[in-house]
Design an enzyme around this catalytic site. Sequence first.
Site, PDB file in Angstrom:
ATOM      1  N   GLY A  48      49.783  38.765  50.553  1.00  0.00           N
ATOM      2  CA  GLY A  48      50.838  37.969  49.827  1.00  0.00           C
ATOM      3  C   GLY A  48      51.110  38.752  48.694  1.00  0.00           C
ATOM      4  O   GLY A  48      49.989  39.773  48.577  1.00  0.00           O
ATOM      5  N   GLN A  53      53.179  43.326  40.892  1.00  0.00           N
ATOM      6  CA  GLN A  53      51.960  44.100  42.155  1.00  0.00           C
ATOM      7  C   GLN A  53      52.327  45.913  41.896  1.00  0.00           C
ATOM      8  O   GLN A  53      51.701  46.895  42.370  1.00  0.00           O
ATOM      9  CB  GLN A  53      51.604  43.474  42.333  1.00  0.00           C
ATOM     10  CG  GLN A  53      50.546  42.494  42.313  1.00  0.00           C
ATOM     11  CD  GLN A  53      49.712  41.346  43.296  1.00  0.00           C
ATOM     12  OE1 GLN A  53      50.168  40.245  44.051  1.00  0.00           O
ATOM     13  NE2 GLN A  53      48.938  41.710  43.850  1.00  0.00           N
ATOM     14  N   CYS A  97      42.584  40.336  45.019  1.00  0.00           N
ATOM     15  CA  CYS A  97      43.994  39.692  44.471  1.00  0.00           C
ATOM     16  C   CYS A  97      43.651  41.646  44.538  1.00  0.00           C
ATOM     17  O   CYS A  97      43.165  42.151  44.359  1.00  0.00           O
ATOM     18  CB  CYS A  97      43.860  39.789  42.973  1.00  0.00           C
ATOM     19  SG  CYS A  97      45.846  40.644  42.555  1.00  0.00           S
ATOM     20  N   LEU A  98      44.723  42.059  45.227  1.00  0.00           N
ATOM     21  CA  LEU A  98      44.811  43.918  46.015  1.00  0.00           C
ATOM     22  C   LEU A  98      44.885  44.219  44.507  1.00  0.00           C
ATOM     23  O   LEU A  98      44.536  45.140  44.395  1.00  0.00           O
ATOM     24  CB  LEU A  98      46.137  44.346  46.079  1.00  0.00           C
ATOM     25  CG  LEU A  98      46.387  43.385  47.716  1.00  0.00           C
ATOM     26  CD1 LEU A  98      48.212  43.692  47.975  1.00  0.00           C
ATOM     27  CD2 LEU A  98      45.617  44.255  48.440  1.00  0.00           C
ATOM     28  N   HIS A 139      49.266  31.452  44.180  1.00  0.00           N
ATOM     29  CA  HIS A 139      48.571  32.432  43.508  1.00  0.00           C
ATOM     30  C   HIS A 139      49.655  33.486  42.836  1.00  0.00           C
ATOM     31  O   HIS A 139      49.746  34.233  41.619  1.00  0.00           O
ATOM     32  CB  HIS A 139      47.783  33.423  44.536  1.00  0.00           C
ATOM     33  CG  HIS A 139      46.767  34.602  44.253  1.00  0.00           C
ATOM     34  ND1 HIS A 139      45.852  35.206  43.806  1.00  0.00           N
ATOM     35  CD2 HIS A 139      47.968  36.012  44.389  1.00  0.00           C
ATOM     36  CE1 HIS A 139      45.370  36.040  43.827  1.00  0.00           C
ATOM     37  NE2 HIS A 139      46.034  36.823  43.974  1.00  0.00           N
ATOM     38  N   GLU A 140      51.020  33.683  44.126  1.00  0.00           N
ATOM     39  CA  GLU A 140      51.698  34.671  43.542  1.00  0.00           C
ATOM     40  C   GLU A 140      53.007  34.227  42.210  1.00  0.00           C
ATOM     41  O   GLU A 140      53.135  35.147  41.421  1.00  0.00           O
ATOM     42  CB  GLU A 140      52.409  34.669  44.977  1.00  0.00           C
ATOM     43  CG  GLU A 140      52.064  36.082  46.341  1.00  0.00           C
ATOM     44  CD  GLU A 140      51.058  36.433  46.270  1.00  0.00           C
ATOM     45  OE1 GLU A 140      51.116  37.299  44.686  1.00  0.00           O
ATOM     46  OE2 GLU A 140      50.257  36.489  46.822  1.00  0.00           O
ATOM     47  N   HIS A 143      51.223  35.192  39.523  1.00  0.00           N
ATOM     48  CA  HIS A 143      51.320  36.335  38.967  1.00  0.00           C
ATOM     49  C   HIS A 143      53.097  36.890  38.476  1.00  0.00           C
ATOM     50  O   HIS A 143      52.797  37.827  37.261  1.00  0.00           O
ATOM     51  CB  HIS A 143      51.584  37.385  40.514  1.00  0.00           C
ATOM     52  CG  HIS A 143      50.521  38.177  40.728  1.00  0.00           C
ATOM     53  ND1 HIS A 143      49.173  38.986  40.082  1.00  0.00           N
ATOM     54  CD2 HIS A 143      49.506  37.531  42.289  1.00  0.00           C
ATOM     55  CE1 HIS A 143      48.526  39.741  40.911  1.00  0.00           C
ATOM     56  NE2 HIS A 143      48.348  38.887  42.089  1.00  0.00           N
TER      57      HIS A 143
HETATM   58 NI    NI Z   1      47.086  38.754  43.761  1.00  0.00          NI
END
Ligand code: NI
Length: 171
Positions: A48, A53, A97-98, A139-140, A143
Amino acid sequence: MVYDIVLDPNPILHQRAAEVDPAGITGREMQKFFKDMVETMYVKDGVGLAAVQIGVSKQVCTIVKTHNALNRHEDLVLVNPRWEKLDRHEEWDEEGCLSVPGMFGKIKRYTKIKVQALDKQGQPLQFVAENFFAKIVQHECDHLQGHLYVEKAKDLHRAEQAKPDSKYPRE
Ligand code: NI
């Protein structure tokens, strides 16, 4: 176009993203942006991705089709997403997480939620998400509200880069 991933502690990751004007969703610019987000998500090997991000303060997130329980043939684009729990049940699970590369930790998420958003054509979308799909959405959405999972994770630890079949997906 593949964007660079914005890393913590970049301030954009800690601010609430701006809502998207529904009138602009079908425009060429937004459509290109959705495509670029999906492409970036695959190239960076995430399940995702949230627009913040890639340094864009917009309430947009994407989820890979393999985890899109709504339609496994399509990558999911959610615009201005909101969710509420449908069940009090929560579960601890590992997340990465990226924007926090190399780290993983355990976090508690609701296992059944109702999601409201606009789809990539600007149409209202409402659905129930469960289990892993529900966790990615939470999670998204975190963000897009300016929160990272590491703020409330436990057992944070370093790990090798996630492999495609890893039990440690990154979002
Ligand atoms: Ni993330």
